[in-house]
Design a protein around this motif. Structure first.
Motif, mmCIF file in Angstrom:
data_model
loop_
_atom_site.group_PDB
_atom_site.id
_atom_site.type_symbol
_atom_site.label_atom_id
_atom_site.label_comp_id
_atom_site.label_asym_id
_atom_site.label_seq_id
_atom_site.Cartn_x
_atom_site.Cartn_y
_atom_site.Cartn_z
ATOM 1 N N GLU A 231 42.880 12.606 28.242
ATOM 2 C CA GLU A 231 42.043 13.495 27.433
ATOM 3 C C GLU A 231 42.124 13.126 25.957
ATOM 4 N N ARG A 232 43.294 12.737 25.517
ATOM 5 C CA ARG A 232 43.452 12.298 24.124
ATOM 6 C C ARG A 232 42.639 11.029 23.866
ATOM 7 N N LEU A 233 42.736 10.100 24.813
ATOM 8 C CA LEU A 233 41.975 8.856 24.666
ATOM 9 C C LEU A 233 40.481 9.136 24.616
ATOM 10 N N GLY A 234 40.035 10.062 25.456
ATOM 11 C CA GLY A 234 38.618 10.417 25.444
ATOM 12 C C GLY A 234 38.186 10.982 24.110
ATOM 13 N N SER B 51 40.534 -0.718 19.304
ATOM 14 C CA SER B 51 40.625 0.004 20.583
ATOM 15 C C SER B 51 41.113 1.423 20.319
ATOM 16 N N ALA B 52 40.748 2.312 21.242
ATOM 17 C CA ALA B 52 41.207 3.702 21.147
ATOM 18 C C ALA B 52 42.720 3.778 21.334
ATOM 19 N N LYS C 94 45.062 1.600 20.414
ATOM 20 C CA LYS C 94 45.763 1.258 19.172
ATOM 21 C C LYS C 94 45.596 2.363 18.131
ATOM 22 N N ALA C 95 44.423 2.972 18.105
ATOM 23 C CA ALA C 95 44.191 4.074 17.178
ATOM 24 C C ALA C 95 45.114 5.244 17.505
ATOM 25 N N LEU C 96 45.301 5.499 18.797
ATOM 26 C CA LEU C 96 46.156 6.601 19.214
ATOM 27 C C LEU C 96 47.625 6.321 18.886
ATOM 28 N N THR C 97 48.035 5.066 19.021
ATOM 29 C CA THR C 97 49.399 4.691 18.651
ATOM 30 C C THR C 97 49.647 4.957 17.165
ATOM 31 N N ALA C 98 48.667 4.627 16.331
ATOM 32 C CA ALA C 98 48.798 4.871 14.891
ATOM 33 C C ALA C 98 48.870 6.366 14.594
ATOM 34 N N ILE C 99 48.051 7.149 15.271
ATOM 35 C CA ILE C 99 48.063 8.606 15.069
ATOM 36 C C ILE C 99 49.404 9.194 15.502
ATOM 37 N N ASP C 100 49.941 8.723 16.615
ATOM 38 C CA ASP C 100 51.251 9.201 17.069
ATOM 39 C C ASP C 100 52.322 8.927 16.018
ATOM 40 N N PHE C 101 52.261 7.764 15.391
ATOM 41 C CA PHE C 101 53.220 7.423 14.333
ATOM 42 C C PHE C 101 53.106 8.410 13.178
ATOM 43 N N ASP D 159 48.205 18.059 21.284
ATOM 44 C CA ASP D 159 48.876 17.057 22.101
ATOM 45 C C ASP D 159 50.366 17.122 21.798
ATOM 46 N N TYR D 160 51.142 16.283 22.480
ATOM 47 C CA TYR D 160 52.599 16.372 22.398
ATOM 48 C C TYR D 160 53.098 16.228 20.962
ATOM 49 N N GLY D 161 52.565 15.256 20.227
ATOM 50 C CA GLY D 161 53.025 15.026 18.859
ATOM 51 C C GLY D 161 52.559 16.085 17.889
ATOM 52 N N SER D 162 51.350 16.584 18.059
ATOM 53 C CA SER D 162 50.808 17.547 17.100
ATOM 54 C C SER D 162 51.472 18.913 17.214
ATOM 55 N N ILE D 163 52.124 19.204 18.333
ATOM 56 C CA ILE D 163 52.834 20.481 18.475
ATOM 57 C C ILE D 163 53.878 20.620 17.371
#
Length: 642
Positions: free
Chosen positions: A116-119, A137-138, A140-147, A189-193
């Protein structure tokens, strides 16, 4: 409680009797830290019988919290209503459930799965393709956001993190847009909590003040695993230098630097709090010979607490050498040799669950697993799962989510597909859409109509869905799972391919409910809260009791086994190739050394280590850690380590 205190040594007793102010308990492996922590909590509860304060205990896994809760309630049953034993993420979720309206979040917010996050990221990249050209790619973008979430990065600081100014500006735009979308969709998502909870407590200090009124004492277990977001959350919760903060941790066991953990966090504690320190160096788990190896190894690390005491062996030696070091020609021979020795030990009457094979990388474990299978030895290499995969549990969880939002087309599609897989009938999205249109877009009502109109859906499942439509979600879960249990039990092929994982995942489901307290407590929660708790739970199945466990060092942390086999003790394996490139004094190499320290201190009785002279066809030297522990002589070292 007095019985608990009687079993403590002098250092443990000093920690358990600590009353007020910040304390760091530097607890080495096998030092009885959980017993010490629960003894202190039980004492505070007993001495405060006539008071109304509560105690907050934070740890890192739901299983650890559940185990500690069980131990505490055995010694102090009255602690049930006085102590909150939970994880950082579950506690932060609870705060956001109560106070998230300040951010525009309603209490029943959804916690997104990875797909769902990737979507969500893909939709942003597609709709703003001209403005976000730097993302290939989505993923790699998500990895950066998690950081950025993990490090609680302010929006204004994002551009300066990248050398490419335009890439930094685009990442900032994406980060801001992603967070806004989460709030718009009432989702996290897990990180944004942790990110949003820390922001909430920082920007609205009155909430933190209210929490401190309720929770007079705050305890943190496994503190060395905290990342920046968790530590910032803790600081926002208990900001005073003389706070009643009880920290248990060990900077020699920091092995999650990739997730933001750092041995320097202990130093940060001393900067932010008027910290007292009690050390628990006594090791009650390992044979003296293993303790000696551990001390010889870890002393080579520079990033350690000042005046750190060596581990003290508290077990009496058996007289037999519990340590064995094996050399093999290559990785294949190593796998065969270890499998042969494990098989011999099992033939001597040792239980499979008393044996563990450890390695830094899963690839080596899979090779050992194949070698064990060729000897008819059952083994288990965990495969981490963040969501259920069997059709029945996909149907149950997606239907529950639909009951919360009622009008999500994508979710309705998932429900329809999983239902078709369960009952072996093609219930199309078009069928559901037709019912939905007739019911003013209510996809849940449409689901109820669809199952009633489908002759392939058995009556038991129709009645379960009817209960869900009427708001009785606990009845839906129990009725649906009873039906799927019966299908799986009665079918010779266990219900077919779609049921292949069901029995295993059903056991995981039961385990998750136990972690929530009990079936009754779990199903008494509001649906939104139940789904949040379910989303946070680890879906990885436990190893069967008849299986030898094959674990990475990271997944073995916190566990102990009578017989430990640590394989891959060669350069570029343990330590890893990347840490070798970084250098002997690098933070990467120090973490590899701590990983080895953690691995060998899982041992209760015997420790077998092994290395091969070749891995994947390439010649390798024995691990430098074998020399540092004194298991190999320096004269045998063929090159000097850089």
């Amino acid at each position: 409680m007095m019985n608990d205190l009687k079993h403590l040594n002098a250092n443990q007793l000093a920690a358990a009797q600590w009353d007020n102010g910040p304390l760091l308990v530097l607890a080495g492996p096998g030092s009885g830290k959980t017993m010490t922590l629960t003894a202190r909590v039980a004492r505070l509860i007993e001495q405060g019988r006539d008071e109304s304060f509560r105690i907050l205990c934070l740890t890192f896994t739901r299983k650890a919290a559940a185990d500690m809760r069980e131990r505490l309630l055995n010694s102090a049953p009255e602690a049930k209503d006085r102590v909150l034993l939970t994880t950082f993420h579950a506690f932060a979720t609870d705060i956001l459930r109560q106070h998230g309206s300040h951010f525009g979040l309603s209490p029943d917010f959804e916690i997104l799965e990875e797909s769902e996050r990737l979507g969500m990221i893909k939709s942003v990249l597609e709709t703003q393709a001209e403005a976000l050209t730097k993302f290939i790619s989505a993923e790699k973008a998500l990895t950066a956001i998690d950081f950025l979430l993990r490090n609680v990065t302010p929006d204004s600081n994002v551009p300066e993190l990248l050398k490419d100014a335009e890439a930094g500006r685009q990442l900032q735009t994406l980060f801001i847009r992603y967070k806004a979308l989460l709030k718009q969709q009432n989702a996290l998502d897990y990180g944004s909590i942790l990110y949003f909870c820390e922001e909430l407590l920082r920007e609205r200090p009155r909430i933190g003040k209210q929490l401190r009124t309720v929770y007079r004492y705050v305890c943190v277990d496994e503190f060395q695993d905290t990342n920046i977001a968790q530590y910032r959350l803790l600081r926002a919760l208990v900001p005073d230098r003389n706070a009643n903060l009880f920290i248990v941790g060990d900077d020699d066991q920091v092995i999650y630097q990739w997730n933001g953990a750092s041995p320097k966090r202990v130093t940060e504690l001393s900067q932010h709090y008027d910290l007292n320190i009690i050390q628990l160096p006594e090791n009650h788990r390992c044979p003296p010979e293993v303790v000696s190896l551990a001390n010889a190894l870890i002393v080579h690390n520079g990033e350690r607490s000042p005046n750190k005491k060596p581990l003290l062996p508290m077990k009496t030696g058996s007289g037999d050498n519990p340590i064995d070091l094996l050399e093999f020609e290559d990785d294949r021979a190593e796998a065969e040799g270890i499998a042969e020795r494990v098989s011999e030990r099992l033939n001597q009457g040792v239980r499979p669950r008393d044996i563990v094979v450890l390695a830094r990388a899963t690839k080596l474990l899979e090779r050992v697993q194949r070698a064990l299978e060729s000897r008819s030895v059952t083994s288990h290499v965990p495969r981490r799962k963040s969501q259920f995969e069997s059709a029945p549990l996909r149907f149950v969880t997606s239907a529950l989510k639909l009951a919360l939002v009622r009008s999500d087309d994508d979710l309705a599609s998932i429900v329809t597909k999983s239902l078709s897989d369960c009952v072996h009938q093609d219930s199309s999205e078009e069928d559901l859409a037709g019912f939905s249109a007739a019911l003013n877009g209510d996809q849940l009502e449409a689901l109820g109509a669809l199952v009633l109109a489908s002759p392939a859906v058995p009556k038991a499942l129709q009645e379960a869905v009817a209960a869900l439509v009427q708001g009785r979600y606990a009845e839906f879960i129990q009725s649906a799972l009873d039906y799927f249990d019966a299908v799986e039990k009665a079918s010779q092929d266990n219900g077919g391919e779609q049921y292949a994982e069901y029995a295993t995942e059903r056991a995981v489901w039961r385990s998750i409910l136990r972690e929530m307290g009990s079936d009754r407590e779990a199903y008494a929660m509001p649906l939104g809260q139940f789904l949040q708790e379910l989303a946070l739970a680890n879906k990885t199945p436990e190893a069967p009791s008849n299986a030898v466990r094959c674990l990475t060092i990271h997944s073995a942390k916190g566990l102990e086994f009578p017989h430990v086999y640590l394989i891959g003790m060669s350069e570029d394996q343990l330590p890893s190739f990347q840490s070798n490139r970084s250098g002997d004094d690098s933070r990467e190499m120090q973490e590899e050394r701590r990983s080895c320290f953690v691995a060998i201190t899982r041992t209760i009785e015997t420790l077998t280590m092994s290395y091969g002279r070749r891995y994947n066809g390439w010649p390798k030297l024995p691990s430098r850690f074998l020399f540092e522990m004194g298991l190999l002589e320096r004269s045998e070292q063929r090159v000097a380590w850089g």
